[in-house]
Scaffold this motif. Structure first.
Motif, PDB file in Angstrom:
ATOM      1  N   GLU A   1       0.816  -1.217   0.000  1.00 16.88           N
ATOM      2  CA  GLU A   1       0.000   0.000   0.000  1.00 16.88           C
ATOM      3  C   GLU A   1       0.848   1.265   0.000  1.00 16.88           C
ATOM      4  OE1 GLU A   1      -3.494   0.215   0.055  1.00 16.88           O
ATOM      5  OE2 GLU A   1      -3.377  -1.929  -0.417  1.00 16.88           O
ATOM      6  N   ASP A   2       2.153   1.121   0.201  1.00 14.61           N
ATOM      7  CA  ASP A   2       3.046   2.265   0.322  1.00 14.61           C
ATOM      8  C   ASP A   2       4.022   2.323  -0.853  1.00 14.61           C
ATOM      9  OD1 ASP A   2       2.072   3.318   2.788  1.00 14.61           O
ATOM     10  OD2 ASP A   2       3.094   1.696   3.855  1.00 14.61           O
TER      11      ASP A   2
ATOM     12  N   PRO B   1       9.326   1.994   3.295  1.00 18.42           N
ATOM     13  CA  PRO B   1       8.038   2.305   2.679  1.00 18.42           C
ATOM     14  C   PRO B   1       7.306   3.430   3.428  1.00 18.42           C
ATOM     15  CG  PRO B   1       8.282  -0.062   2.985  1.00 18.42           C
ATOM     16  CD  PRO B   1       9.409   0.599   3.721  1.00 18.42           C
ATOM     17  N   VAL B   2       6.802   4.377   2.659  1.00 19.70           N
ATOM     18  CA  VAL B   2       6.048   5.516   3.189  1.00 19.70           C
ATOM     19  C   VAL B   2       4.930   5.828   2.200  1.00 19.70           C
ATOM     20  CG1 VAL B   2       8.003   6.517   4.473  1.00 19.70           C
ATOM     21  CG2 VAL B   2       7.655   7.130   2.080  1.00 19.70           C
ATOM     22  N   ASP B   3       4.115   6.825   2.513  1.00 22.39           N
ATOM     23  CA  ASP B   3       3.094   7.196   1.538  1.00 22.39           C
ATOM     24  C   ASP B   3       3.738   7.976   0.387  1.00 22.39           C
ATOM     25  OD1 ASP B   3       2.977  10.117   1.992  1.00 22.39           O
ATOM     26  OD2 ASP B   3       2.047   9.620   3.902  1.00 22.39           O
ATOM     27  N   TRP B   4       2.981   8.164  -0.701  1.00 23.65           N
ATOM     28  CA  TRP B   4       3.514   8.779  -1.908  1.00 23.65           C
ATOM     29  C   TRP B   4       4.118  10.155  -1.650  1.00 23.65           C
ATOM     30  CZ3 TRP B   4       4.703   7.360  -6.738  1.00 23.65           C
ATOM     31  CH2 TRP B   4       4.975   8.377  -7.658  1.00 23.65           C
TER      32      TRP B   4
END
Length: 121
Positions: free
Chosen positions: A26-27, A40-43
């Motif tokens: 999802e990241d 992993p992070v958000d966009w």
């Protein structure tokens, strides 16, 4: 490692490539020009990270280990997913009279190449 088709190039305002953003569940993970992968992070956080990182780290000095306790001070002279070329540092020699050895390394950045600041602690 090679650039995969799902890697999304991220460029700064002048169109200079500063890294890639890679879907991860999802990241999104970041990959800088030396091939170092971020968490992993958000966009938006991935974009912000790469923009804050920029490309200035390419001008830093690095230590290249030729043996466990033997290293040379080097500068990066070329980087691409095809490899990294480093040249032994000339310590600002303006005349440039002596050709210095260079080394071709794999991409992503191998563990034998580390920021000089990590060695000088």
């Amino acid at each position: 490692m090679t650039v995969h088709s799902d890697w999304i190039e991220h460029r700064r305002g002048d169109n200079e490539l500063i890294g890639w953003i890679v879907p991860e569940g999802e990241d999104f993970a970041t990959i800088d020009l030396l091939g170092r992968r971020g968490e992993p992070v958000d966009w938006l956080a991935a974009e912000e990270y790469l923009e804050d990182l920029g490309i200035g780290y390419l001008a830093d000095r690095y230590a290249f280990f030729t043996a466990p306790d033997q290293w040379s001070r080097v500068k990066i002279v070329e980087v691409s997913p095809d490899g990294i070329t480093v040249q032994e540092d000339d310590y600002g020699d303006a005349i440039g009279g002596v050709p210095l050895p260079s080394h071709r390394l794999p991409w992503p950045m191998p563990s034998t190449l580390v920021p000089l600041a990590e060695v000088q602690r």
